[in-house]
Design an enzyme around this catalytic site. Sequence first.
Site, mmCIF file in Angstrom:
data_model
loop_
_atom_site.group_PDB
_atom_site.id
_atom_site.type_symbol
_atom_site.label_atom_id
_atom_site.label_comp_id
_atom_site.label_asym_id
_atom_site.label_seq_id
_atom_site.Cartn_x
_atom_site.Cartn_y
_atom_site.Cartn_z
ATOM 1 N N GLU A 172 6.734 85.725 34.835
ATOM 2 C CA GLU A 172 6.423 86.978 34.153
ATOM 3 C C GLU A 172 5.169 86.855 33.290
ATOM 4 O O GLU A 172 4.355 87.776 33.210
ATOM 5 C CB GLU A 172 7.601 87.411 33.269
ATOM 6 C CG GLU A 172 8.898 87.671 34.006
ATOM 7 C CD GLU A 172 9.686 86.405 34.307
ATOM 8 O OE1 GLU A 172 9.268 85.322 33.846
ATOM 9 O OE2 GLU A 172 10.713 86.509 35.010
ATOM 10 N N HIS A 230 -11.386 70.166 13.884
ATOM 11 C CA HIS A 230 -10.956 71.333 14.648
ATOM 12 C C HIS A 230 -11.181 72.673 13.959
ATOM 13 O O HIS A 230 -11.906 73.526 14.476
ATOM 14 C CB HIS A 230 -9.473 71.202 15.007
ATOM 15 C CG HIS A 230 -8.892 72.439 15.616
ATOM 16 N ND1 HIS A 230 -9.062 72.751 16.939
ATOM 17 C CD2 HIS A 230 -8.190 73.466 15.065
ATOM 18 C CE1 HIS A 230 -8.478 73.918 17.184
ATOM 19 N NE2 HIS A 230 -7.934 74.364 16.070
ATOM 20 N N HIS A 236 -14.069 77.281 13.564
ATOM 21 C CA HIS A 236 -13.767 76.071 14.327
ATOM 22 C C HIS A 236 -15.051 75.432 14.848
ATOM 23 O O HIS A 236 -15.565 75.830 15.898
ATOM 24 C CB HIS A 236 -12.865 76.418 15.503
ATOM 25 C CG HIS A 236 -11.562 77.062 15.100
ATOM 26 N ND1 HIS A 236 -11.477 78.377 14.721
ATOM 27 C CD2 HIS A 236 -10.311 76.552 14.994
ATOM 28 C CE1 HIS A 236 -10.209 78.661 14.402
ATOM 29 N NE2 HIS A 236 -9.487 77.583 14.560
ATOM 30 N N HIS A 295 20.857 89.788 30.290
ATOM 31 C CA HIS A 295 19.985 90.611 31.130
ATOM 32 C C HIS A 295 19.887 92.056 30.645
ATOM 33 O O HIS A 295 19.169 92.852 31.251
ATOM 34 C CB HIS A 295 20.470 90.585 32.585
ATOM 35 C CG HIS A 295 20.129 89.301 33.291
ATOM 36 N ND1 HIS A 295 20.485 88.068 32.807
ATOM 37 C CD2 HIS A 295 19.434 89.073 34.434
ATOM 38 C CE1 HIS A 295 20.029 87.128 33.629
ATOM 39 N NE2 HIS A 295 19.390 87.705 34.614
#
Lengths: 670, 670
Positions: free
Chosen positions: B412, B263, B28, B474
């Site tokens: 999380e 890129h 890159h 869950h």
Amino acid sequence: MNSKLDKLSINVIRFLSADMVQKAASGHPGAPMGAAAMTYALWQKHLKHNPADPSWCDRDRFVLSAGHASALLYSLLYLTGYDLSIDDLQSFRQWGSKTPGHPEHGLTPGVEATTGPLGQGFGNGVGMAIAEKWLAARFNKPGYSIVDHYTYVICSDGDLMEGVASESASLAGALGLGKLIYLYDDNKITIEGDTANYFNEDVGARFRAYGWHVIGPIDGMDPEAVDTALTEARSDTTRPKLIICRTIIGYGSPTRAGTGAAHGEPLGDAELSAAKECLGCSHLEPFQIPAEVHASMSARAIGEARQLEWQRLMNRYTAAFPVEAAQFQDFLAGNLPQGWNDGLENMFKPSEKPLATREASGKIINLIGKRIENLLGGSADLAPSTKTVMEFESLFGASNSTARNLQFGVREHAMGAVLNGLALHGGIIPYGATFLVFYDYMRPSVRLAAIQELNVVYVFTHDSIGLGEDGPTHQPVEHLAGLRSVPNLVTIRPADAAETAFAWEMALERQDGPTALVLTRQKLPIFDRTEMGAATLTRRGGYILWQADDNPKIILIATGSEVHFALAAAKIIQGEGIASRVVSLPSWEVFEAQPQAYRDQVLPPEIWRRVSVEAGRSLGWERYVGCRGVIIGLDRFGASAPGNVLFEQFGFTSQHIAKAARTLIGEIDG
Amino acid sequence: MNSKLDKLSINVIRFLSADMVQKAASGHPGAPMGAAAMTYALWQKHLKHNPADPSWCDRDRFVLSAGHASALLYSLLYLTGYDLSIDDLQSFRQWGSKTPGHPEHGLTPGVEATTGPLGQGFGNGVGMAIAEKWLAARFNKPGYSIVDHYTYVICSDGDLMEGVASESASLAGALGLGKLIYLYDDNKITIEGDTANYFNEDVGARFRAYGWHVIGPIDGMDPEAVDTALTEARSDTTRPKLIICRTIIGYGSPTRAGTGAAHGEPLGDAELSAAKECLGCSHLEPFQIPAEVHASMSARAIGEARQLEWQRLMNRYTAAFPVEAAQFQDFLAGNLPQGWNDGLENMFKPSEKPLATREASGKIINLIGKRIENLLGGSADLAPSTKTVMEFESLFGASNSTARNLQFGVREHAMGAVLNGLALHGGIIPYGATFLVFYDYMRPSVRLAAIQELNVVYVFTHDSIGLGEDGPTHQPVEHLAGLRSVPNLVTIRPADAAETAFAWEMALERQDGPTALVLTRQKLPIFDRTEMGAATLTRRGGYILWQADDNPKIILIATGSEVHFALAAAKIIQGEGIASRVVSLPSWEVFEAQPQAYRDQVLPPEIWRRVSVEAGRSLGWERYVGCRGVIIGLDRFGASAPGNVLFEQFGFTSQHIAKAARTLIGEIDG
């Protein structure tokens, strides 16, 4: 909205929900008690729906992203007249009931999305609004707005902390989704208590930065204020809306209101009685619904009238635009057009140059995409690499709503949630793409697609160390095992371009769940099938690709880019007098769904000399190689080097496979 | 900062990076060429580091979150004097080199974090800043700022679109991390091109909403402007800073600058030459470093001087505060204090009432947390459920920097990335907790902990259908398979409180990677070990818990909450004259690391009648039950009902296990 009946109705919603939790001795009373007024205003004054026909395509969509407040949703569904009984409410959270702990789409009429894992419903709403916008742009005609509905989402503090919601919100802003209205249940309480210590951002300013129209904060306990805000929200159809509703969790509960204690456990009989008293509802027995509340909240009559009105419009549309109307119905029914897969079978010839399966997939998308006009999809900013652009189509955007190439930005998780929303809305066949390693970023959404049996197609490219120099952070090793571990997800890793065509066919034909296509970055030979198993056998999940003779001594089993190594190895040992069979096993799930007789034909139990080859973790391969077989896998992270070097270094070569086969033959015979 | 030498230096960084990509024929070039000026200003004028000692604890941390720009980082490391040679740069992205495609911590001196999967480095920086703030608050004394460094992060458009970055940014704002400075490489280009269609938010406004101090947009191509902005940023130590640097991707490249084409692929010889010409650097041969650039950029002398200055301060501190100094060194070395695990072995008595393993874990944390004073951790808003609060400690927050209970909010993924940052910084032993099903939300970070061999402890509770009424969204089903699929991650699922104590011990003793503790919501009996295998055998990953006699005919293998079912089944069939052995297998990885002789002793190959029991997918269990064994698992999603009902419905009962054992015995003997 502040009549005595309105107030009573809101309290009935509160206590019906709290009663459900109390009876189940499990659940979340706080959010329903806090958000009852908000949702009442929405359902009573704004939501367009017909409880008698939850599948009416032009209904407004309502998503309870804060799925733990499921009792609230069940109360609303029951009170407005959906096919739920008071018995259903009384069996909340019990085995076999229609009222599980978190809302489940497909189980309970009127539940638009399975929610609970926070942030997911937020993203689903964005997908639903994209679907509405695209269908409206495609089908509506002047005077015939046959697609014209809002998507309403209730979201919580928790939803707004989740990254998937942030990603989705940023995308919704960029796309100018004007029919999207979110009500933020801003109670500043989560499970760990007051959010001040860990969530003190200015949510309104954040959403304005995303390009949303932000209304409030308003008093979310006042239905009149919510009604006014909703009217304002509906009047702006250029930007998504966030209505910030200040509420009090567990409102009414004398000792728990406004605290984390109201969130996730029953109030207890005493506290619940006290709460009823506190709100002037001591007269309400558990599960009692005053007749006037039921009468006032039932949406059956008005819902039927609205659907009838729409049906009349649709009838006139059908008369005026029969072709469009037929296609609209086909889209909604999920029908694939006649001849959609013509020529797929012979699309790739072995005389062609080697082709990466991602390249093959790109060609397939560009063939079938022209025929399946409701196929929409895109990539999480990797389209040039995943080869998922429909070249004949433009880019969907704020000012280009009929285009079919979606751009999700570098937002894999939002992509996953939006794909689910597209599928849930109906009328669209969605696909999404990224590198296989980044499946990790969207797992929660993929899981929900599988739970909800949504027909989403995932295109996961760069599927092994074969991607080369980008190194271990970009090389999936454990991801095939990960995909295979998800119930109801079908994973297909084709071995060449021809298998890829059938993989796409299988994915699009599937009607009861998502499919992951696992594709290479690197070029692969296209097998000459003249003396080999036909590529159409891909449809059986696994098949005999080639064998030296009818009495093979050993089976080499491989998937994807390792199949051609296995085949080369088979020819090497054939030269040494060892007859082998090569099995291509693109999909474990599909193969395991075949009759035992077919499976035994492909993998005869008596041929227990077996070698598996896959450039990923060995976990689970014991199933196919048995007790004495050899697994050639990769049980460590990869490395940065050209792909061919890595295959060499890590033992994925025909010579190494041949050696393993020889050893196995020798061990047994010797 | 705008001298001729500065300009030449910046161009040297650009072209050294582009040359690396060109030689590797992969990589890159665009980001290094665009961000060279920004990073030059930072490294030349602000970054406190000593290339001769990359482990100096008070160095500033520099994280390249946009890891694909690795060539830029290697150029800077080389030019400033780290232990990298020009040969290393020339072997960019090759097998065995110190310069892999994305930066790898532990492999290359000076690389502070393994980055590449976008957004992760962003979150790591937040963890590093928390570590700095906590250590500073704990150890610094008036006149003795022995911990006093900044964390600098370079992030890209892609980083800022990722949810993990949003989560981390919101958390950093709430915590008021004043030593955190992010430079945003704002080039408005990602792989799919111009971001306007999918990322048009006002990033500055968003970060201000999070409580950040936002500087700019400034001209990121002008080192003087960047220098000024950095000075401003360093002067505010109350809020995290975002400096928005407008840059041009692939700057200098005549046809690719400012486009997606710059890129991710080499410029090609012609374009690279043209770029050199364009920036007045035609004289620069590939990999050529003018001597004056090397001389000016080397940070060895100044770095050594600064470290020496710090060392003198540290020496004075040690004289004045010997106890604190010793503890500081222990923390940094990762030493556990003497006696940290005293009493763990006998902490739980079978006479006690049944105890959920999450509850046991909570008691353990509260015992060892008092002794291990650099144990810091928390939960993603589930602390009351995960039982991970140190009750004797307060909550870490903007105004409470010495506390050890972290609150991650419902984030999380940020938790995962922040835990990695805490571990990377050093001085802290971090743990994080959530429900096992939400491991899905943080998988990319857990993977990076495993790749980087970070000693992070995950506490995953509510580990099966045993959690009950919350239902399938869950209930983890595939997550144990998922954890086991990750290389270098150790997963431990203890069967009772006593095993849990050893699981924690193993997790804290581990020095080369993360450990996941998988714990129940529901209560489990504590085994009476008098006639059973000692709980200390947990340390071997698997062991003989109990057997009917010395000649068992069948082995029942189970983990976690299913072990007591297996034990009950064994006693049932014992009553019927079938002698069995029960093996508790809390950790596959640890068991598989035992000598073959031990493994064969626990699972003798000749006893091939085997039944495994685990309330999760069967994937992989063939490894232990062999070809003719029976796997009692759960190959579908769960359901909403009380946990004991679900265990019954899904066949996790002693009777069902006994039946499977009987059938197996009958089949073989009959």
